[in-house]
Design a protein around this motif. Structure first.
Motif, PDB file in Angstrom:
ATOM      1  N   SER A 106     -12.711   8.731   6.450  1.00  0.00           N
ATOM      2  CA  SER A 106     -12.424   7.626   5.527  1.00  0.00           C
ATOM      3  C   SER A 106     -12.009   8.138   4.152  1.00  0.00           C
ATOM      4  O   SER A 106     -11.050   7.649   3.547  1.00  0.00           O
ATOM      5  N   ARG A 107     -12.724   9.152   3.662  1.00  0.00           N
ATOM      6  CA  ARG A 107     -12.382   9.725   2.358  1.00  0.00           C
ATOM      7  C   ARG A 107     -11.046  10.456   2.423  1.00  0.00           C
ATOM      8  O   ARG A 107     -10.243  10.391   1.484  1.00  0.00           O
ATOM      9  N   ARG A 108     -10.794  11.140   3.534  1.00  0.00           N
ATOM     10  CA  ARG A 108      -9.528  11.847   3.702  1.00  0.00           C
ATOM     11  C   ARG A 108      -8.364  10.871   3.703  1.00  0.00           C
ATOM     12  O   ARG A 108      -7.317  11.130   3.101  1.00  0.00           O
ATOM     13  N   LEU A 109      -8.539   9.728   4.362  1.00  0.00           N
ATOM     14  CA  LEU A 109      -7.495   8.713   4.418  1.00  0.00           C
ATOM     15  C   LEU A 109      -7.241   8.116   3.041  1.00  0.00           C
ATOM     16  O   LEU A 109      -6.086   7.884   2.656  1.00  0.00           O
ATOM     17  N   ALA A 110      -8.320   7.876   2.267  1.00  0.00           N
ATOM     18  CA  ALA A 110      -8.161   7.311   0.926  1.00  0.00           C
ATOM     19  C   ALA A 110      -7.380   8.258   0.020  1.00  0.00           C
ATOM     20  O   ALA A 110      -6.472   7.843  -0.709  1.00  0.00           O
ATOM     21  N   VAL A 111      -7.726   9.543   0.065  1.00  0.00           N
ATOM     22  CA  VAL A 111      -7.019  10.535  -0.749  1.00  0.00           C
ATOM     23  C   VAL A 111      -5.560  10.612  -0.338  1.00  0.00           C
ATOM     24  O   VAL A 111      -4.645  10.642  -1.185  1.00  0.00           O
ATOM     25  N   LEU A 112      -5.296  10.621   0.953  1.00  0.00           N
ATOM     26  CA  LEU A 112      -3.932  10.720   1.455  1.00  0.00           C
ATOM     27  C   LEU A 112      -3.096   9.524   1.012  1.00  0.00           C
ATOM     28  O   LEU A 112      -1.942   9.679   0.582  1.00  0.00           O
ATOM     29  N   CYS A 113      -3.661   8.317   1.087  1.00  0.00           N
ATOM     30  CA  CYS A 113      -2.935   7.108   0.682  1.00  0.00           C
ATOM     31  C   CYS A 113      -2.612   7.142  -0.810  1.00  0.00           C
ATOM     32  O   CYS A 113      -1.494   6.814  -1.223  1.00  0.00           O
ATOM     33  N   CYS A 114      -3.586   7.543  -1.626  1.00  0.00           N
ATOM     34  CA  CYS A 114      -3.361   7.598  -3.077  1.00  0.00           C
ATOM     35  C   CYS A 114      -2.259   8.594  -3.424  1.00  0.00           C
ATOM     36  O   CYS A 114      -1.379   8.306  -4.244  1.00  0.00           O
ATOM     37  N   VAL A 115      -2.296   9.756  -2.799  1.00  0.00           N
ATOM     38  CA  VAL A 115      -1.279  10.776  -3.078  1.00  0.00           C
ATOM     39  C   VAL A 115       0.093  10.305  -2.624  1.00  0.00           C
ATOM     40  O   VAL A 115       1.098  10.478  -3.328  1.00  0.00           O
ATOM     41  N   LEU A 116       0.169   9.672  -1.447  1.00  0.00           N
ATOM     42  CA  LEU A 116       1.458   9.177  -0.961  1.00  0.00           C
ATOM     43  C   LEU A 116       1.990   8.038  -1.818  1.00  0.00           C
ATOM     44  O   LEU A 116       3.209   7.898  -1.987  1.00  0.00           O
ATOM     45  N   VAL A 117       1.100   7.214  -2.353  1.00  0.00           N
ATOM     46  CA  VAL A 117       1.539   6.145  -3.259  1.00  0.00           C
ATOM     47  C   VAL A 117       2.192   6.744  -4.493  1.00  0.00           C
ATOM     48  O   VAL A 117       3.297   6.347  -4.895  1.00  0.00           O
ATOM     49  N   LEU A 118       1.535   7.704  -5.119  1.00  0.00           N
ATOM     50  CA  LEU A 118       2.106   8.355  -6.298  1.00  0.00           C
ATOM     51  C   LEU A 118       3.420   9.060  -5.954  1.00  0.00           C
ATOM     52  O   LEU A 118       4.400   8.981  -6.704  1.00  0.00           O
TER      53      LEU A 118
END
Length: 358
Positions: A84-96
């Motif tokens: 879950s934490r890995r997915l959150a980090v990945l989404c934030c980085v891809l958004v930026l």
């Protein structure tokens, strides 16, 4: 078309890049509708329109590859973090990353339109952050984020399928190995040999021996498909097994148990784990009535610790490690904790985690 039969085609790099080019080209045509100069001039596919699509596809492929590389780098850096934490980090980085890539495209598109065609409409829209260009940029960003998300989850799904299939095969193999190693023909025939001698010497002891032998095999057969049993259940089974060992080896083997009552009732371990460890200790060490082999079982720091002094038999074959590997595999199927082996010239110690089921 059967997807599984044609999976090599769908997984090939040629198909991957062709599909990306097709998707990007389709989006380039859609994106032109947000530039009023194409619509007003009614020249969506003139030289300027083709150059726009070519630029869009080339830039999109670069951004796409960058997103794939960025995803892999993040996965490598935080691979051990919770999903879950890995997915959150990945989404934030891809958004930026998507925002930067989208505005980068808007800037390069506006500049190239000035240099190649002396058109300033895109630049004016970019400077003013107009609704049309922003919406077009959002479409580009959505393309990058969505398709990379699909690719990421498809890859994760395939990896999960492979992992699940591998674990299922290992589970079946571990159960088979456990059954094969636990119901040892030599042990069975040795038990019958001991029983033959007891029948003539002590009928009462023979009856007890048969009862404990039946309990031993009944436990193995009943629990072979269970992943976990309570520590107390395993110790009760071990009592029957050790009764057979004591009859066969007399006082040459001593067994010490120091396990707290709470651990006995609440703690869980894979069935027959302790028996495999004790069987290994008996198989690979010397012992006699004058110098008995002392096997100890105690709980310590959330583990059951099984230890015995090392007294290697002269000329004995090296251990194949099948019993320990069997236990390790079963723990891999049910827990993220593995067994710990400590070996020296004096002591052999195995720590197996106690699993608490809530």
């Amino acid at each position: 078309m059967n997807f599984q039969e044609n999976e090599p085609l769908f997984s090939s790099k040629v198909f991957l890049y062709l599909s990306r080019i097709l998707v990007l080209f389709t989006f380039s045509i859609i994106f032109k509708s947000f530039d009023h100069t194409f619509v007003n001039d009614l020249r969506v596919m003139d030289l300027r329109g083709w150059m726009f699509s070519l630029f869009y596809v080339a830039f999109g492929l670069l951004v796409w590859e960058g997103a794939v590389w960025l995803t892999r780098m993040i996965e490598a850096r935080i691979g051990g973090v919770a999903a879950s934490r890995r997915l959150a980090v990945l989404c934030c980085v891809l958004v930026l990353y998507g925002i930067v890539a989208a505005f980068g495209f808007g800037f390069l598109y506006a500049v190239s339109d000035i240099v190649l065609f002396h058109r300033y409409e895109a630049w004016q829209s970019f400077k003013a952050l107009s609704y049309d260009l922003n919406f077009g940029i959002f479409m580009f960003y959505l393309l990058i984020l969505t398709f990379n998300g699909i690719i990421y989850y498809y890859s994760a799904w395939k990896e999960y399928q492979v992992q699940a299939e591998r674990l299922m095969r290992e589970n079946i193999q571990a159960r088979y190995d456990a059954l094969r190693n636990q119901i040892d023909p030599h042990f069975f025939f040795n038990s019958l040999s001991v029983l033959t001698n007891l029948v003539y010497k002590s009928p009462d002891l023979s009856a007890d021996y048969i009862t404990q032998l039946a309990k031993t095999y009944r436990y193995i057969l009943d629990k072979k498909f269970e992943n976990l049993v309570t520590v107390q259940t395993e110790l009760d089974f071990l009592e029957s097994y050790l009764f057979l060992m004591h009859i066969r080896h007399q006082q040459s083997i001593q067994f010490e148990v120091e396990v707290e009552e709470k651990i006995r009732s609440k703690g869980m371990i894979p069935p027959v784990s302790l028996q495999l460890l004790i069987e290994n200790a008996i198989k690979h060490n010397r012992f006699s009535a004058n110098d008995p082999l002392i096997i100890s079982v105690k709980n310590e720091d959330g583990c059951l610790v099984v230890s015995n002094p090392v007294r290697r038999k002269t000329g004995a074959e090296l251990s194949s490690g099948i019993g320990l590997e069997n236990i390790q595999k079963r723990y891999a199927l049910i827990s993220d904790r593995g067994i710990e082996i400590q070996q020296s010239d004096e002591m052999f110690i195995v720590k197996i985690p106690i699993i608490t089921v809530t």
